[in-house]
Design an enzyme around this catalytic site. Structure first.
Site, short mmCIF file in Angstrom:
data_model
loop_
_atom_site.label_atom_id
_atom_site.label_comp_id
_atom_site.label_asym_id
_atom_site.label_seq_id
_atom_site.Cartn_x
_atom_site.Cartn_y
_atom_site.Cartn_z
N TYR A 111 0.84 -1.18 0.00
CA TYR A 111 0.00 0.00 0.00
C TYR A 111 0.88 1.24 0.00
CZ TYR A 111 -4.30 2.58 0.82
OH TYR A 111 -5.37 3.43 0.68
N ASN A 210 -19.71 -2.70 -9.18
CA ASN A 210 -20.32 -3.38 -8.03
C ASN A 210 -19.51 -3.22 -6.76
OD1 ASN A 210 -22.20 -5.07 -6.72
ND2 ASN A 210 -20.82 -6.83 -6.97
N ARG A 233 -18.25 -7.35 -14.00
CA ARG A 233 -17.79 -8.64 -14.54
C ARG A 233 -19.01 -9.52 -14.80
NH1 ARG A 233 -12.98 -10.87 -10.77
NH2 ARG A 233 -14.40 -10.39 -9.06
N GLY A 304 -6.86 -0.96 -8.61
CA GLY A 304 -6.24 -1.85 -9.60
C GLY A 304 -6.63 -3.29 -9.31
N PHE A 327 -6.31 9.00 -8.17
CA PHE A 327 -6.86 9.61 -6.96
C PHE A 327 -6.61 8.68 -5.78
CE2 PHE A 327 -10.12 10.18 -3.71
CZ PHE A 327 -9.87 11.51 -3.39
N LYS A 386 -19.26 -6.71 2.35
CA LYS A 386 -18.07 -6.26 3.07
C LYS A 386 -18.11 -6.79 4.50
CE LYS A 386 -16.36 -2.32 1.77
NZ LYS A 386 -15.03 -2.76 1.32
#
Ligand SMILES: NC(=O)c1ccc[n+]([C@@H]2O[C@H](COP(=O)([O-])OP(=O)(O)OC[C@H]3O[C@@H](n4cnc5c(N)ncnc54)[C@H](OP(=O)(O)O)[C@@H]3O)[C@@H](O)[C@H]2O)c1
Length: 392
Positions: A111, A210, A233, A304, A327, A386
């Site tokens: 990260y 999504n 997808r 990504g 961003f 999540k």
């Protein structure tokens, strides 16, 4: 009393050693990022030793890692000492904290920021203020607060921090909305506000539609009267997902393969070509967006997920003047930490949308904090929901 050298309170009143360093970092802002701090000289350390003992010693249970790697190898639930000085400090009980892709990348060391070890994981979440020092007037006991900056270390039962490290939010929205407002909705909001001027009737195209960010983009655009073309997808039950995203306000939902088909021309008979493209995925999914953009438009890359580079056609940037930006919400927060009004304004807009039902809480699986291992196992195999740790 706060030390003028390194903003600490009483660290060096504790004898030197590993434990001391853990305390040092825990007290200092309760996050462990590599902010350059002047190293105290020997003489200054001696000065620290004269500070009084803390008013109260507390502790928390936190998910701590001491090196990068897979969560199962590096993340451990540990008791961590906290020091509350009764003056500038805020003592918080964490209520809920999500496991975001960025948190996993941070664990792996992939990260944009790396923590100082030992580190407490988690960048986002909501906590309730338990008590505040006598010099704190920005929040009061009972208030809900979220981290102002990244790297707070939210996977913990409690935290001690200073006023500038947290922002209060109203506690009349759901716990899940509060715990998840500061990363993904803020990212969607900034990308829609900061790169091009969007007016009702304009079009935004995005892949990874999504994702939680993508769903926030759909809802914010819908509330602003902006059309969205949402690329997902393909999957066996694709129509169910298309319906779900449409119910959030998506104008069009298409699969990645559709980007290469004639159907796109039909879409542009109805809506304008996009002024703005948001790229969460990279690879071909991103490369195929260029064909459909308006000349002079802008593509913003913020993720990504395919782990593949974005192929940029030369003619898109030379002849069609398509501009490319990245961003990163973490950088935006760092750049705007001083601008409390701007941060509060953004949160207030988003929370108003939540209250009006224009920005729904993301689909979440709530997992008790002690069962954190489940949350991380599931995050490796996401199933459209999540994971969010609930502290009790
Ligand atoms: N730059 C920033 O400031 C910023 C801020 C927040 C998030 N992000 C990034 O944005 C991305 C999404 O975050 P999130 O929290 O919204 O994620 P999320 O809710 O967990 O969703 C992840 C999304 O990625 C998609 N995906 C996974 N692997 C993929 C692949 N190989 N090809 C195409 N799509 C793939 C999934 O698609 P399916 O629905 O098909 O499974 C899913 O929609 C992450 O990369 C995250 O790091 C960046």
């Amino acid at each position: 009393m706060t030390c003028m050298v390194c903003e600490l309170t009483v660290i060096f009143s504790v004898s030197a050693g590993m434990g001391t360093r853990l305390l040092h970092r825990t007290i200092r802002k309760n996050y462990f990022l590599r902010h350059p701090l002047p190293k105290p000289t020997q003489k200054q350390c001696m000065l620290h030793r004269t500070f009084p003992k803390p008013i109260s010693n507390l502790s928390c249970e936190a998910l701590v890692y001491r090196r990068h790697g897979a969560f199962s190898d590096v993340l451990h639930l540990e008791e961590v000492p906290l020091f509350y000085n009764g003056r500038e400090d805020i003592y918080i009980r964490m209520l809920a904290a999500p496991v975001n892709p960025a948190d996993i990348n941070m664990l792996h060391g992939n990260y944009g920021i790396t923590p100082c070890f030992p580190a407490i994981g988690g960048n986002e979440g909501v906590g309730e203020v338990i008590k505040v020092g006598c010099n704190v007037n920005s929040v009061k006991p009972g208030d809900w607060v979220i981290p102002t900056d990244s790297g707070f270390g939210t996977w913990t039962t409690h935290a001690v921090c200073q006023a500038h490290q947290v922002t209060s939010i109203p506690n009349n929205i759901s716990l899940i909305s509060a715990a998840t407002v500061s990363v993904n909705p803020c990212t969607a909001y900034r990308m829609l506000m900061d790169f091009v001027t969007l007016n009702p009737g304009d079009t935004v195209i995005q892949n990874g539609a999504n994702s939680t960010v993508g769903q926030a983009v759909i809802q914010i655009c819908s509330s602003m009267g902006i059309n969205t073309i949402n690329v997902i997808r393909d999957r066996p039950n694709v129509n169910a997902l298309i319906e779900k995203l449409r119910s959030l306000g998506a104008t069009y939902v298409i699969t990645e393969e559709t980007l290469q088909k004639q159907e796109m021309a039909d879409i542009f008979k109805v809506v304008e070509r996009p002024k703005l493209a948001l790229n969460c995925v990279g690879g071909r999914s991103a490369g195929d967006l260029f064909t459909h953009l308006m000349d002079g438009s802008t593509m913003v890359t913020y993720g990504g997920m395919s782990r593949k580079p974005t192929p940029v056609p030369a003619k898109a940037v030379i002849f069609r003047n398509i501009k490319l930006y990245g961003f990163w919400m973490t950088q935006w927060k760092k750049d705007n930490l001083h601008d409390v009004a701007k941060i509060k304004g953004m949160l207030s807009d988003l929370i108003e949308m939540v209250r009006k039902g224009h920005l729904l809480e993301p689909a979440c699986t709530q997992i008790p904090f002690k069962e954190y291992e489940t949350a991380f196992h599931d995050s490796l195999n996401p199933c459209g929901s999540k994971n969010i740790l609930i502290m009790e």
